[in-house]
Design a protein around this motif. Sequence first.
Motif, mmCIF file in Angstrom:
data_model
loop_
_atom_site.group_PDB
_atom_site.id
_atom_site.type_symbol
_atom_site.label_atom_id
_atom_site.label_comp_id
_atom_site.label_asym_id
_atom_site.label_seq_id
_atom_site.Cartn_x
_atom_site.Cartn_y
_atom_site.Cartn_z
ATOM 1 N N THR B 195 31.504 44.296 -5.135
ATOM 2 C CA THR B 195 30.107 43.919 -4.907
ATOM 3 C C THR B 195 29.388 44.992 -4.102
ATOM 4 O OG1 THR B 195 30.760 41.619 -4.924
ATOM 5 C CG2 THR B 195 28.602 42.099 -3.992
ATOM 6 N N GLU B 196 30.057 45.529 -3.082
ATOM 7 C CA GLU B 196 29.419 46.586 -2.285
ATOM 8 C C GLU B 196 29.141 47.814 -3.140
ATOM 9 O OE1 GLU B 196 30.988 45.596 2.228
ATOM 10 O OE2 GLU B 196 31.439 47.551 1.340
ATOM 11 N N ALA B 197 30.083 48.151 -4.026
ATOM 12 C CA ALA B 197 29.867 49.311 -4.901
ATOM 13 C C ALA B 197 28.702 49.039 -5.852
ATOM 14 C CB ALA B 197 31.147 49.616 -5.680
ATOM 15 N N ALA B 198 28.659 47.810 -6.395
ATOM 16 C CA ALA B 198 27.563 47.460 -7.307
ATOM 17 C C ALA B 198 26.229 47.493 -6.577
ATOM 18 C CB ALA B 198 27.807 46.070 -7.906
ATOM 19 N N GLN B 199 26.248 47.058 -5.311
ATOM 20 C CA GLN B 199 25.000 47.058 -4.541
ATOM 21 C C GLN B 199 24.513 48.477 -4.271
ATOM 22 O OE1 GLN B 199 26.105 44.497 -1.269
ATOM 23 N NE2 GLN B 199 25.476 42.656 -2.368
ATOM 24 N N GLN B 200 25.450 49.395 -4.003
ATOM 25 C CA GLN B 200 25.048 50.789 -3.798
ATOM 26 C C GLN B 200 24.401 51.336 -5.076
ATOM 27 O OE1 GLN B 200 25.476 53.618 -1.039
ATOM 28 N NE2 GLN B 200 23.775 53.691 -2.505
ATOM 29 N N LEU B 201 24.997 51.028 -6.221
ATOM 30 C CA LEU B 201 24.455 51.519 -7.490
ATOM 31 C C LEU B 201 23.100 50.885 -7.791
ATOM 32 C CD1 LEU B 201 27.820 51.477 -9.444
ATOM 33 C CD2 LEU B 201 26.455 53.520 -8.931
ATOM 34 N N PHE B 202 22.983 49.604 -7.465
ATOM 35 C CA PHE B 202 21.705 48.915 -7.669
ATOM 36 C C PHE B 202 20.609 49.547 -6.811
ATOM 37 C CE2 PHE B 202 18.545 45.711 -6.625
ATOM 38 C CZ PHE B 202 18.247 45.169 -7.864
ATOM 39 N N THR B 203 20.956 49.824 -5.545
ATOM 40 C CA THR B 203 19.993 50.462 -4.635
ATOM 41 C C THR B 203 19.583 51.828 -5.177
ATOM 42 O OG1 THR B 203 21.005 49.327 -2.783
ATOM 43 C CG2 THR B 203 19.626 51.214 -2.241
ATOM 44 N N ALA B 204 20.559 52.596 -5.668
ATOM 45 C CA ALA B 204 20.267 53.926 -6.201
ATOM 46 C C ALA B 204 19.327 53.819 -7.400
ATOM 47 C CB ALA B 204 21.569 54.619 -6.601
ATOM 48 N N LEU B 205 19.612 52.868 -8.262
ATOM 49 C CA LEU B 205 18.795 52.667 -9.456
ATOM 50 C C LEU B 205 17.366 52.267 -9.080
ATOM 51 C CD1 LEU B 205 18.450 52.195 -12.503
ATOM 52 C CD2 LEU B 205 19.499 49.945 -12.201
ATOM 53 N N SER B 206 17.277 51.304 -8.183
ATOM 54 C CA SER B 206 15.983 50.787 -7.794
ATOM 55 C C SER B 206 15.167 51.844 -7.028
ATOM 56 C CB SER B 206 16.278 49.525 -6.967
ATOM 57 O OG SER B 206 15.211 49.158 -6.251
ATOM 58 N N THR B 207 15.827 52.585 -6.132
ATOM 59 C CA THR B 207 15.141 53.644 -5.388
ATOM 60 C C THR B 207 14.713 54.766 -6.324
ATOM 61 O OG1 THR B 207 16.625 53.130 -3.560
ATOM 62 C CG2 THR B 207 15.308 55.110 -3.329
ATOM 63 N N GLY B 208 15.562 55.078 -7.307
ATOM 64 C CA GLY B 208 15.233 56.127 -8.266
ATOM 65 C C GLY B 208 13.984 55.780 -9.065
ATOM 66 N N LEU B 209 13.887 54.533 -9.493
ATOM 67 C CA LEU B 209 12.705 54.108 -10.250
ATOM 68 C C LEU B 209 11.468 54.089 -9.365
ATOM 69 C CD1 LEU B 209 14.377 51.284 -12.331
ATOM 70 C CD2 LEU B 209 13.180 53.275 -13.284
ATOM 71 N N GLU B 210 11.649 53.667 -8.113
ATOM 72 C CA GLU B 210 10.530 53.662 -7.176
ATOM 73 C C GLU B 210 10.011 55.088 -6.972
ATOM 74 O OE1 GLU B 210 11.557 52.335 -3.235
ATOM 75 O OE2 GLU B 210 9.483 51.861 -2.769
ATOM 76 N N PHE B 211 10.937 56.047 -6.869
ATOM 77 C CA PHE B 211 10.544 57.446 -6.677
ATOM 78 C C PHE B 211 9.753 57.951 -7.891
ATOM 79 C CE2 PHE B 211 11.322 62.059 -6.821
ATOM 80 C CZ PHE B 211 10.931 62.419 -5.547
ATOM 81 N N THR B 212 10.215 57.600 -9.079
ATOM 82 C CA THR B 212 9.504 58.023 -10.280
ATOM 83 C C THR B 212 8.101 57.422 -10.310
ATOM 84 O OG1 THR B 212 11.544 58.382 -11.506
ATOM 85 C CG2 THR B 212 9.569 57.994 -12.816
ATOM 86 N N SER B 213 7.999 56.154 -9.954
ATOM 87 C CA SER B 213 6.694 55.495 -9.965
ATOM 88 C C SER B 213 5.774 56.028 -8.863
ATOM 89 C CB SER B 213 6.896 53.983 -9.792
ATOM 90 O OG SER B 213 5.679 53.361 -9.493
ATOM 91 N N GLN B 214 6.271 56.031 -7.629
ATOM 92 C CA GLN B 214 5.382 56.305 -6.498
ATOM 93 C C GLN B 214 5.208 57.790 -6.209
ATOM 94 O OE1 GLN B 214 6.279 53.896 -3.072
ATOM 95 N NE2 GLN B 214 5.450 52.112 -4.104
ATOM 96 N N ALA B 215 6.247 58.590 -6.420
ATOM 97 C CA ALA B 215 6.119 60.022 -6.118
ATOM 98 C C ALA B 215 5.778 60.813 -7.383
ATOM 99 C CB ALA B 215 7.400 60.547 -5.482
ATOM 100 N N ARG B 216 6.611 60.682 -8.432
ATOM 101 C CA ARG B 216 6.380 61.514 -9.629
ATOM 102 C C ARG B 216 5.044 61.192 -10.288
ATOM 103 N NH1 ARG B 216 12.653 61.142 -10.867
ATOM 104 N NH2 ARG B 216 13.209 63.246 -10.185
ATOM 105 N N LEU B 217 4.652 59.915 -10.263
ATOM 106 C CA LEU B 217 3.343 59.553 -10.822
ATOM 107 C C LEU B 217 2.298 59.363 -9.730
ATOM 108 C CD1 LEU B 217 4.456 57.029 -13.606
ATOM 109 C CD2 LEU B 217 3.829 59.435 -13.863
ATOM 110 N N GLY B 218 2.680 58.720 -8.636
ATOM 111 C CA GLY B 218 1.716 58.397 -7.582
ATOM 112 C C GLY B 218 1.123 59.623 -6.915
#
Lengths: 352, 330
Positions: B195-218
Amino acid sequence: MATRRSFIAGMLAAGIVPKPTWADAGSPDFLSAAMKPDGSYVLCGLSNKGAIVFAVPLPDRGHAAAAHPSRPEAVAFARRPGSYAIVLDCRTGQSLTRLEALPGRHFYGHGTFSADGDLLFTTENDYDVAAGIVGIWDTRTGYSRIGEVSSGGIGPHDVRLMPDGKTLVVANGGIETHPDSGRTKLNLPTMRSNLSYLTLDGAIVDHMHLGPEHQRNSIRHLAVSGSGDVAFAMQWQGDMSADLPLLGVHRLDRGQIELCQGTSIGTLQGYIGSIAINDTHNTIAVTSPRAGLMQVVEEGAVIWQMSIADVCGVVTEGTGFLVTAGTGRIQMSAEAYFDYQLSWDNHIIRVN
Amino acid sequence: MRRLIAAVALTIASPAVADQPDIRSIVENHIIPRYEALASEAATLAETAAEDCTPSNPDLIAAYHDAFDAWVAVSHLRFGPSEVDNRAFALAFWPDPRASTPKTLAALIGDEDPVVERPEAFDSVSVAARSFYALEYLLFDPQFVQSENAGYVCSLVRATGEDISRNAAAILSDWQAGYGKLMATQGNDTYRTSTEAAQQLFTALSTGLEFTSQARLGRPMGSFDRPRPNRAEAWRSQRSLRHVILALTSTRELAGMLSGENTALDDAFDEAIQRANSLGDPIFALVAEPQGRLRVEVLQQSIDAIRRVLSEQVGPSLGITAGFNSLDGD
């Protein structure tokens, strides 16, 4: 005779907890913002029994509030990058006036009054130049903006008045953000957090930096004791495998920093959301909503901890602390709590 | 009787287990191959620069694009080996709101800092003047391409290529030498449970998408009244939109593996990628006009729709509580 704690605990055990109602209304002891189940936001006045005395609507998500030192008046701040703050009558929840951030500025969500209550100080971002600002407002003229000074760093989050009444302490989190890119952190590789001490007219008295291993440790929240201990709570911006403490206590007069090893990145998931000091018992409480954990520290050692899901708000109450959580819980002691259909926001403050 | 109890326990446990992603497969089939590609493309970049470091060398430009592509495909995997010694920031220093990259590069060139001749010392240079984004300035920005000191700029290109290659190799080496196993097998101090490993991957995925939305486009979108096309990522080499598409494509694979191929999630990715593909402007210059900015905003909203599906559907199935305060970050 049963103490209040055992009385409430006994009722919990019997499953007959009375819902605090408007009948309990009086002057609130605490203020906290919250989200309602329909997604709208409110600011609530709470009694020390955990009853909601009033709930006034907020236009957007709140963060912290600051209580006037003598009048029943408080300022509730919007969540970063917020543009408003509301001044309200604490007895009724009625809005007295509203502060608007200047163009090119936003609030970080915290502020504090001068000892005589004449001035209000707010943490702000001058975002096109990424300069931390302490805004100064005059409460005697309907909270007019009368000036501003540098906060001594980037990303000033919390600000408190020192017990001498002449010095402000600012937690400059060190992280550059710009509303165009939301809350994206723009300068992590070069960030540097500090504590800055300022006179009320903005002269820098001193800065406190931690060592280079703390480069990604962002000082966000403060609690100041009556004797001038500045407890600072941090949020780690690096890899979670690092092993560093997230709570420290600074003494300006002695230039002394003590870090509390038990409040580690691993234990608190790199994140302290809120902090309070109990002056009478010389204890500090920190909360981590990410770890779902509240810790109490005495003389640098963790002496007690409790798991509470999404816990964040913490305030000194009686011999200990009262905490609130995003789940709706108000926890008054290890055994006593109420669960509301509300999500309590990051901070709860005392108003009486 | 004991057998019966075991059978009952298994029956009860199995639905939860079925939801758990195959972490080993993610490590072996998503993460390590991408870091292998980055290390390999970065090595080619360093070799090509060593042969001919002038910006007019088409092989060098091609190698730059290939290696940068490989970086963007791992740019959401920001944990563990990438965070040791600031490696990821030495590969990718962006956003750069204070223009530290061109300033630091200009200072190095002005001083003819001899550090470029000592690869082992190049990591003492500020991360602002390393990374793909510094290399882009050196290869595409007139200030550097037409520098009077072309010889020094050439050495700087070579040193940056080597530095990128060294960092990419170091990250891959750590993944292969042990970190991959820590994540895939768990039961260790880094990952106590799957679960901890899955949570790290989930965080990475979610942060990566946030970066694309807010930084790469924002960042280039700026505000409605003040769009900022010159803040687009890597616009000098015409890569801004390309990064959005590469990042979406790569995070889509991770999202599928983490979510057990959640259809709503994949549909949301599909819509965002289609919108990105139909934008037709590689550097988001269109944000300067209200109509164009609106189209980028719609793309941004479609990425935020992916993030909503993630937090509402995928997070809870991985045991991630979407707490009001725990997600706040203040």
